[in-house]
Design a protein around this motif. Structure first.
Motif, mmCIF file in Angstrom:
data_model
loop_
_atom_site.group_PDB
_atom_site.id
_atom_site.type_symbol
_atom_site.label_atom_id
_atom_site.label_comp_id
_atom_site.label_asym_id
_atom_site.label_seq_id
_atom_site.Cartn_x
_atom_site.Cartn_y
_atom_site.Cartn_z
ATOM 1 N N ALA A 327 0.531 -1.072 -0.022
ATOM 2 C CA ALA A 327 -0.315 -0.290 -0.143
ATOM 3 C C ALA A 327 1.178 1.293 0.199
ATOM 4 O O ALA A 327 0.204 2.512 -0.366
ATOM 5 N N VAL A 328 2.313 1.317 0.237
ATOM 6 C CA VAL A 328 2.822 2.265 0.650
ATOM 7 C C VAL A 328 3.429 3.323 -0.813
ATOM 8 O O VAL A 328 2.715 4.159 -0.733
ATOM 9 N N PRO A 329 3.851 2.386 -2.009
ATOM 10 C CA PRO A 329 4.123 3.162 -2.956
ATOM 11 C C PRO A 329 2.716 3.883 -3.439
ATOM 12 O O PRO A 329 2.599 5.001 -3.965
ATOM 13 N N PRO A 330 1.671 3.409 -3.670
ATOM 14 C CA PRO A 330 0.491 4.006 -4.521
ATOM 15 C C PRO A 330 -0.359 5.478 -3.682
ATOM 16 O O PRO A 330 -0.673 6.276 -4.405
ATOM 17 N N ARG A 331 -0.137 5.223 -2.221
ATOM 18 C CA ARG A 331 0.054 6.587 -1.232
ATOM 19 C C ARG A 331 0.769 7.205 -1.657
ATOM 20 O O ARG A 331 1.029 8.738 -1.696
ATOM 21 N N ASN A 332 2.402 6.533 -1.125
ATOM 22 C CA ASN A 332 3.085 7.671 -1.957
ATOM 23 C C ASN A 332 3.267 8.932 -2.939
ATOM 24 O O ASN A 332 2.939 10.260 -2.844
#
Length: 756
Positions: A327-332
């Motif tokens: 979930a981290v790359p798309p949020r960032n």
């Protein structure tokens, strides 16, 4: 820490290097246990399909084979269910439906998914037996990319009804109503690639009837233990995660993978130690991939070049499952699209799609590398259209020092607010331009010299760090007067032993050689949080600093109890001595009194290092080959603990960024088959590819959010590379109207743009 610090700020060579360079490292494959068995994973060759049968009889009967386990065997011990791998970061209830089983049960969704594990006396016997496992899969149409995923003709999770997992939205102001005299919209893409560590993944698991020991833990051993324990129906305190040396981490190594369950499961069932080490093909195929995104980005500007709004729609290819930290790359990418620039209105939607590929995770600068490529390319295009020098365009739009702390866009799902903590971004830009000799190099811009076009470009960036919630440490004085520091931070090759030693040595006023740092294993501390998000120096270092303060109080208390001294009058002196009215206790005497102290540092405010990078390239129009002539980057990391290790982190990150910008591609075909299974197919930088990379580390803007004033500095070097290199290529080929919009910038792609 004081102005008299001897070690913090000094360029001290890494303490851990002598042991590693003399061949005394202990990596996973160096570990051998009595009676150890070897595991090999049987993996799916189908990209998407229903499992109709797995015949293990022939394999189970082969010489040396002790067991062959399939999803049915594991489900039989779990009341018909197979454990799934939870999201470690940014979990949401709506994402749980897309978690990956530790082993396929009824369906496979990507090439390389685990189907069975074979355990035998030797690696060769296990490999031979694995080849005899007969798998029958009824093929289903593959979902090769986000475009196909959005059509929903073939569903990886049919019960969900769509391949779209979630959409993150980042907002600031009212971008959808922003108007200005200049508007431009472009589409950009970053290819799938990831870290390729020198040492592949592996682990050794051993069950003694009461306790499970897992050797080879990395990055987040306490988190891994917390995930594994309920899967095995064991209390966490009966599992020891023991850290080994790690040949590189970069966000990929140390997350929870299917093998983190399968190998301990086999060891417990067989009551024998079991080792598993992947080969390079498995490493390329099965480790977390990253980066693959497409972005439609729109910019709105005033006539003087001020950016009024950024609007974006990003499609993120997350592979077949939401696993670990997917979930981290798309949020960032949504939240950090504006980077270090003062953009009053932002609206970015980042939609995550399931495809028939290996699951994604974090890779150094997750989401930020991609965001910088999208933004910096569009900034150069806008500057050219407006007739503004690209450097001046950035000067106009950078966040000013007086605006700190500066709010970024707020991302939903759940709501997450972020603000830049401190910095003078303009100063970093000007320092980079001066060191790079921008004015002199600008004379070459776009010129054809000796058959090659020259181009230069500049880009600015931020690097987030210091993820919470906290970190822990313990300091003990040994009976010989030496100091042992137990750290919750882990060592993934970033020099954490050296940095923590420097911090402890100054805080306790003792020589470096009297300090030993032990890190990362669950046997040392009750809890620890590991090394990711450029957090080890800020969080781990601050925890050590707090433990040192607590240790001095314990010394006073112990001296008062043992010798009837007045605790408030006990003085702590150089070399960690305690004195009271002319009487003195040495560190060895204190060690015999078993003096120790715990410390922790809790923080929910991220740090933001920042900087500027500049590149000079040449492009051969006959071949499309790009040559890097010069690359300079400057990064302000707050207080500099060790400029030598900080610079090493930056240069190493730049090289990885250049690999991603120019070479690396985890390619699949239209049927979901993997095309990059060897290092002949997946091209990586060689030692002589980029001979001129220069880096300058600054410490001008300490963070207000931790007692060290430090900022995370392990990822910033990679963040601007894609955008800076692509803009330099565009500048070189401006006369040919070449506009690179998709990475990697391989010779065939550049040649096609030139001749198209």
């Amino acid at each position: 820490m004081t102005a008299q610090d001897k070690f913090v700020g000094a360029a001290i060579e890494r303490i851990e290097d002598l042991r590693l360079l003399t061949g005394n490292g202990r990596y996973v494959d160096d570990i051998h246990r009595p009676g150890m068995l070897h595991a090999v994973i049987v993996r799916s060759s189908a990209a998407h399909g229903l499992i109709r049968g797995i015949d293990t009889a022939a394999a189970a009967g082969m010489p040396g084979v002790h067991a062959v386990y399939t999803g049915r065997d594991i489900a039989a011990e779990g009341n018909g269910r197979v454990p799934t791998i939870p999201l470690r970061l940014a979990p949401l209830p709506e994402l749980e439906a897309f978690e990956q089983n530790v082993i396929a049960l009824d369906k496979v969704r990507y090439v390389g998914e685990c189907l069975a594990v074979v355990v035998a006396e030797t690696q060769a016997q296990a490999e031979d037996a694995a080849a005899e496992v007969n798998v029958e899969i009824e093929a289903l149409p593959a979902v090769p990319d986000c475009e196909a995923a959005a059509r929903d003709k073939s569903l990886l999770f049919a019960e969900h009804g769509t391949n779209a997992v979630i959409t993150y939205v980042a907002r600031k102001g009212d971008a959808q109503k922003a108007v200005g005299p200049y508007v431009r919209k472009e589409t950009f893409g970053v290819q799938r690639h990831s870290a390729v560590t020198m040492e592949t993944r592996g682990l050794v698991a051993e069950w003694d009837g009461e306790r499970l020991t897992v050797l080879g833990a990395a990055k987040v051993p306490f988190s891994t233990r917390a995930m594994l324990a309920p899967m095995l129906n064991l209390p966490p305190e009966r599992i020891d995660m023991i850290e080994s040396d790690v040949g590189g981490g970069f966000g990929v190594r140390g997350e929870f993978y299917p093998e983190n369950f399968l190998v301990p499961f086999a060891a417990r069932r067989l009551k024998r130690p079991v080792k598993w080490v992947e080969d390079r093909r498995e490493n390329l195929l099965g480790s977390n991939h990253s980066r693959e995104m497409q972005c439609e980005l729109e910019i709105v500007c005033a006539s003087d070049g001020r950016v009024l709004a950024l609007l974006g729609a990003v499609s993120v290819d997350c592979g077949a499952y939401m696993r670990a930290n997917a979930a981290v790359p798309p949020r960032n990418v949504a939240q950090f699209l504006s980077g270090p620039y003062d953009v009053p209105n932002i609206h970015v939607e980042s939609t995550v799609y399931l495809t028939s590929k290996a699951p994604i995770g974090t890779y150094r600068g997750p989401g930020r590398f991609e965001a910088d490529f999208f933004r910096e390319r569009l900034f150069d295009m806008a500057a050219r259209d407006l007739g503004i020098d690209p450097v001046e365009f950035r000067r106009i739009n950078l966040v000013k020092a007086g605006q700190m702390p500066y709010p970024l866009a707020t991302v939903d799902q759940p709501e997450k607010r972020e603000e830049l903590d401190s910095g003078d971004y303009r100063a970093a830009l000007e320092r980079c331009l001066a060191e790079f000799d921008w004015d002199a190099k600008r004379a070459l811009q776009g010129r054809l010299v000796d058959g090659k076009y020259h181009g230069i470009a500049v880009g600015c960036f931020i690097e987030g760090g210091a993820a919470g919630p906290k970190e822990t440490a313990r300091i003990e004085i040994e009976e010989d007067g030496s100091i042992t520091v137990y750290a919750g931070s882990t060592n993934v090759g970033q020099g954490v032993v050296t940095v923590l030693t420097q911090i402890a040595a100054d805080a306790l006023d003792v020589p470096l050689e009297r300090i030993r740092v032990l890190h990362g294993s669950t046997t040392y501390l009750k809890e620890g949080y590991g090394s990711y998000h450029s957090r080890a120096t800020v969080m781990g270092g601050s925890a050590v600093l707090n433990a040192a303060t607590a240790l001095k109080e314990r010394i006073r208390e112990a001296a008062a109890t043992e010798h009837r001294w007045a605790a408030g009058e006990v003085q702590i002196g150089p070399g960690l001595t305690a004195s009271f009215r002319g009487q003195m206790l040495t560190a060895a005497q204190l060690g015999q009194m078993k003096v120790q102290a715990d410390g922790e540092f809790a923080n929910h405010h991220h740090t933001y290092a920042y900087g500027t990078a500049a590149a000079h390239v040449t492009v051969d129009p006959g071949t499309g080959r790009i040559e890097l002539v010069d690359y300079f980057t400057v990064e302000d990391v707050g207080r500099v603990i060790n400029p030598l290790t900080a610079r090493g982190q930056i240069v190493g990150a730049v090289v990885q960024g250049l690999g991603g910008a120019l070479l690396e591609h985890l390619a699949y075909d239209g049927e979901g088959q993997f095309l990059a299974g060897t290092l002949a197919d997946y091209l990586m930088p060689a030692a002589d590819d980029f001979p001129c990379i220069r880096a300058l580390v600054l410490g001008n803007s300490p963070s207000p959010h931790n007692p060290l004033g430090a900022k995370g500095g392990g990822e910033g070097g990679i963040v601007p590379v894609g955008g800076v290199i692509a803009n330099a290529v565009a500048a070189a080929l401006a006369s040919l109207k070449v506009e690179p919009k998709t990475l990697p910038l391989t010779p065939p792609r550049i040649w096609a743009l030139i001749h198209g």
